[in-house]
Enzyme design. Structure first.
Site, PDB file in Angstrom:
ATOM      1  N   ARG A   1     -51.929   4.929  61.499  1.00 48.63           N
ATOM      2  CA  ARG A   1     -51.891   6.390  61.432  1.00 48.63           C
ATOM      3  C   ARG A   1     -51.659   6.881  60.023  1.00 48.63           C
ATOM      4  O   ARG A   1     -52.089   7.964  59.652  1.00 48.63           O
ATOM      5  CB  ARG A   1     -50.772   6.941  62.321  1.00 48.63           C
ATOM      6  CG  ARG A   1     -50.985   6.722  63.801  1.00 48.63           C
ATOM      7  CD  ARG A   1     -49.762   7.101  64.582  1.00 48.63           C
ATOM      8  NE  ARG A   1     -48.664   6.222  64.194  1.00 48.63           N
ATOM      9  CZ  ARG A   1     -47.454   6.260  64.699  1.00 48.63           C
ATOM     10  NH1 ARG A   1     -47.145   7.156  65.608  1.00 48.63           N
ATOM     11  NH2 ARG A   1     -46.521   5.421  64.305  1.00 48.63           N
TER      12      ARG A   1
ATOM     13  N   HIS B   1     -53.540   5.002  71.235  1.00 48.16           N
ATOM     14  CA  HIS B   1     -53.748   3.588  71.562  1.00 48.16           C
ATOM     15  C   HIS B   1     -55.088   3.401  72.281  1.00 48.16           C
ATOM     16  O   HIS B   1     -55.849   2.483  71.979  1.00 48.16           O
ATOM     17  CB  HIS B   1     -52.619   3.070  72.470  1.00 48.16           C
ATOM     18  CG  HIS B   1     -51.276   3.075  71.831  1.00 48.16           C
ATOM     19  ND1 HIS B   1     -50.173   3.624  72.458  1.00 48.16           N
ATOM     20  CD2 HIS B   1     -50.835   2.612  70.642  1.00 48.16           C
ATOM     21  CE1 HIS B   1     -49.109   3.484  71.677  1.00 48.16           C
ATOM     22  NE2 HIS B   1     -49.489   2.881  70.562  1.00 48.16           N
TER      23      HIS B   1
ATOM     24  N   SER C   1     -45.495   7.284  70.425  1.00 46.86           N
ATOM     25  CA  SER C   1     -44.759   7.006  71.660  1.00 46.86           C
ATOM     26  C   SER C   1     -43.394   7.670  71.649  1.00 46.86           C
ATOM     27  O   SER C   1     -42.937   8.197  72.665  1.00 46.86           O
ATOM     28  CB  SER C   1     -44.609   5.491  71.854  1.00 46.86           C
ATOM     29  OG  SER C   1     -45.866   4.904  72.074  1.00 46.86           O
TER      30      SER C   1
ATOM     31  N   LYS D   1     -35.795  -3.217  69.867  1.00 50.25           N
ATOM     32  CA  LYS D   1     -35.465  -2.136  70.791  1.00 50.25           C
ATOM     33  C   LYS D   1     -34.690  -2.726  71.962  1.00 50.25           C
ATOM     34  O   LYS D   1     -35.152  -3.639  72.625  1.00 50.25           O
ATOM     35  CB  LYS D   1     -36.740  -1.448  71.290  1.00 50.25           C
ATOM     36  CG  LYS D   1     -37.551  -0.813  70.169  1.00 50.25           C
ATOM     37  CD  LYS D   1     -38.859  -0.246  70.684  1.00 50.25           C
ATOM     38  CE  LYS D   1     -39.697   0.314  69.546  1.00 50.25           C
ATOM     39  NZ  LYS D   1     -41.008   0.748  69.991  1.00 50.25           N
TER      40      LYS D   1
END
Length: 152
Positions: free
Chosen positions: A93, A19, A131, A43
């Protein structure tokens, strides 16, 4: 000429060196970057508290007056508009990230036509960092210091 403000939104649970790389490279394109930590409705709970993460990210970028760190709990497009951000900065990514980010960018563009999504490809050495991997290593007592740009 208007200030080029980019919003870099995410749950950042935690904020990683990947990040950080996107933000620092984004400074070559934008006058200001707002790192916006949002509450992800997908989440249910966070591993690191939002206020703790805001503080840590602010520490990591303390030498950059053109980087702000804030939290938000609304639609990204609306938050961007309120803050004068006409660009949405995102890192990719892999192709899975692209598929996900492409869908979101289409919705954001529909909600805020003046906003452009700008995608930066993650630096190869950092592309494997996520993460969720960092949370797992940390949860079981592993050293995550080389994956994050601040100390826990």
């Amino acid at each position: 000429m208007a200030k080029r403000i980019a919003l870099f939104p995410g749950s950042f649970d935690p904020f990683t060196k990947g990040h950080e790389d996107i933000v620092l490279r984004g400074l070559q394109l934008f006058d200001e970057i707002i790192i916006a930590i949002g509450y992800n409705s997908q989440k249910s709970t966070r591993y690191f508290e939002i206020d703790f993460m805001v503080e840590r990210i602010q520490t990591a970028f303390q030498k950059y007056p053109n980087i702000k760190v804030v939290k938000f709990s609304e639609l990204t497009a609306g938050f961007a508009r309120k803050n004068g951000a006409r660009f949405l900065l995102r890192g990719l990514r892999n192709t899975t990230d692209f598929e996900y980010e492409n869908s979101i960018s289409q919705v954001n563009r529909k909600l805020y036509e003046e906003m452009e999504s700008v995608f930066l490809i993650t630096t190869p050495q950092l592309a494997w960092i996520s993460s969720s991997i960092i949370r797992e290593v940390h949860k079981y007592g592993g050293d995550v210091s080389e994956f994050i740009p601040y100390s826990l």
